[in-house]
Design a protein around this motif. Structure first.
Motif, PDB file in Angstrom:
ATOM      1  N   ILE A  82       0.846  -1.188   0.000  1.00  0.00           N
ATOM      2  CA  ILE A  82       0.000   0.000   0.000  1.00  0.00           C
ATOM      3  C   ILE A  82       0.888   1.247   0.000  1.00  0.00           C
ATOM      4  O   ILE A  82       1.748   1.409   0.867  1.00  0.00           O
ATOM      5  N   MET A  83       0.667   2.135  -0.981  1.00  0.00           N
ATOM      6  CA  MET A  83       1.434   3.378  -1.066  1.00  0.00           C
ATOM      7  C   MET A  83       0.561   4.577  -0.720  1.00  0.00           C
ATOM      8  O   MET A  83      -0.604   4.648  -1.124  1.00  0.00           O
ATOM      9  N   LYS A  84       1.148   5.503   0.014  1.00  0.00           N
ATOM     10  CA  LYS A  84       0.482   6.758   0.364  1.00  0.00           C
ATOM     11  C   LYS A  84       1.550   7.842   0.487  1.00  0.00           C
ATOM     12  O   LYS A  84       2.515   7.684   1.230  1.00  0.00           O
ATOM     13  N   ASP A  85       1.368   8.917  -0.284  1.00  0.00           N
ATOM     14  CA  ASP A  85       2.294  10.057  -0.221  1.00  0.00           C
ATOM     15  C   ASP A  85       3.751   9.634  -0.397  1.00  0.00           C
ATOM     16  O   ASP A  85       4.648  10.115   0.288  1.00  0.00           O
ATOM     17  N   GLY A  86       3.981   8.700  -1.329  1.00  0.00           N
ATOM     18  CA  GLY A  86       5.338   8.280  -1.639  1.00  0.00           C
ATOM     19  C   GLY A  86       5.925   7.243  -0.711  1.00  0.00           C
ATOM     20  O   GLY A  86       7.062   6.803  -0.909  1.00  0.00           O
ATOM     21  N   ASN A  87       5.171   6.835   0.289  1.00  0.00           N
ATOM     22  CA  ASN A  87       5.658   5.861   1.274  1.00  0.00           C
ATOM     23  C   ASN A  87       4.881   4.551   1.165  1.00  0.00           C
ATOM     24  O   ASN A  87       3.690   4.546   0.823  1.00  0.00           O
ATOM     25  N   ILE A  88       5.538   3.455   1.471  1.00  0.00           N
ATOM     26  CA  ILE A  88       4.843   2.181   1.643  1.00  0.00           C
ATOM     27  C   ILE A  88       4.446   2.083   3.109  1.00  0.00           C
ATOM     28  O   ILE A  88       5.309   2.038   3.992  1.00  0.00           O
TER      29      ILE A  88
END
Length: 268
Positions: A228-234
Motif C-alpha cells: 500500500i502506497m500513500k504520499d510516496g511511502n509504503i
C-alpha cells in the motif's frame, strides 16, 4: 522458495533541488519474485507510477532518482550506462503503459510496432519477425492476426489496443512485466478479459508481474502480494488475503471500506 528477480532498495525519487526538493517516492524497498504478481496499490498521486518509471529509468526530465538501488540479478540498473539500460528495457523488463491510445504510434501498423522491439532485442530475419508478430497477436487473443498485423491503431477497439501493448511488452520475452493501470480506461468486461490474459501468460511464461492499481477489485483478482502506497511511502504490505481480511493501517481500511461502499451502491 521463489527466486528474487528484482530488488528495490531504499529508492528515493524527487522533484526540485536542494531545500525545495520534494520526495515523490520516499525510501521504499521491496523484492519482486519470479512467477508472482506484486501489486502497488494506492490513490492517484501516491507515487506508484513514478516507482515504476524509476525502475525503468524513464522519468520525466524534472524528476530525478536521488538515491537507492534497483538490482536485476547482480546488476544495479541505476549504474548502467544508457545504452546497456536500453537492452534491459524490453528484453528483461517489459512495460504496459496506462493509455494505449497515446502510447501506440498512430502512423505505424501493429506489426511494425511489435517489430521495433523484436529488432532491438532479437536477431530475426524479416520472415521470422513477421511469424513472431503473428504468434504474439495470437497469444494476446487478437483474431485474424496475420491480417491485423498490417492494421493501424485506429482500426482496433480500446481493448484490442491494450492487447497490442501487451504483445509489444512481451516481444522481448521479459522476466518482469510492469503493468501500470493497464485496465483503467476499459469497461468491466474487457478488464476481466485482460486480467485473465495476464494471469494465463504469467503461468505459461513464469513471469513476475509488477501491477500498479488504485482499484481493489482488480487487485483481488490478480495479486499475490500487496504493498500500500500513500504520499510516496509504503505504509503496509502483506499477502492479498491478509491485506483484505486483516488490514492494519487506517488508510488501508479506508481504501477497502470505500470500495465496499461503492460496490453496495451499485448493487442497491
Amino acid at each position: 522458495m521463489s527466486e528474487k528477480l528484482v530488488q528495490i532498495k531504499n529508492l528515493v525519487t524527487s522533484i526540485g533541488a536542494r531545500e525545495r526538493k520534494t520526495h515523490i517516492v520516499n525510501n521504499i524497498s521491496f523484492d519482486i519474485k519470479r512467477g508472482e504478481t506484486f501489486v502497488l496499490l494506492g490513490e492517484s498521486g501516491s507515487g506508484k507510477s513514478i516507482t515504476a518509471l524509476s525502475i525503468m529509468r524513464l522519468l520525466p526530465t524534472a524528476i530525478k532518482i536521488t538515491s537507492g538501488e534497483v538490482l536485476l540479478g547482480n546488476k544495479n540498473l541505476f549504474k548502467l550506462p544508457e545504452n546497456k539500460m536500453r537492452k534491459i528495457r524490453g528484453a528483461n523488463i517489459g512495460m504496459i503503459f496506462q493509455e494505449p491510445q497515446t502510447s501506440l504510434n498512430p502512423v505505424l501498423t501493429a506489426g511494425q510496432q511489435i517489430s521495433e522491439t523484436l529488432n532491438q532485442h532479437k536477431n530475426l530475419t524479416k520472415n521470422e519477425c513477421i511469424t513472431r508478430c503473428v504468434e504474439l497477436l495470437t497469444a494476446v487473443g487478437i483474431p485474424e492476426p496475420a491480417r491485423r498485423i498490417n492494421e493501424y491503431p485506429h482500426q482496433f477497439s480500446g481493448g484490442m489496443k491494450q492487447r497490442i501493448m501487451i504483445a509489444i511488452a512481451l516481444a522481448g520475452d521479459p522476466d518482469l512485466l510492469i503493468a501500470d493501470e493497464p485496465t483503467t480506461a476499459l469497461d468491466v468486461t474487457i478488464q476481466l478479459q485482460i486480467l485473465g490474459l495476464l494471469k494465463n501468460l504469467q503461468k505459461k511464461l513464469n513471469m513476475a508481474i509488477l501491477f500498479i492499481s488504485h482499484d481493489l477489485g482488480v487487485v483481488k483478482n490478480l495479486a499475490d502480494y500487496v504493498y500500500i502506497m500513500k504520499d510516496g511511502n509504503i505504509i503496509e504490505h502483506n499477502s492479498k488475503v491478509n491485506i483484505f481480511n486483516y488490514p492494519k493501517e487506517k488508510y488501508t481500511k479506508e481504501l477497502i471500506d470505500t470500495k465496499n461502499l461503492e460496490r453496495k451502491k451499485v448493487i442497491d
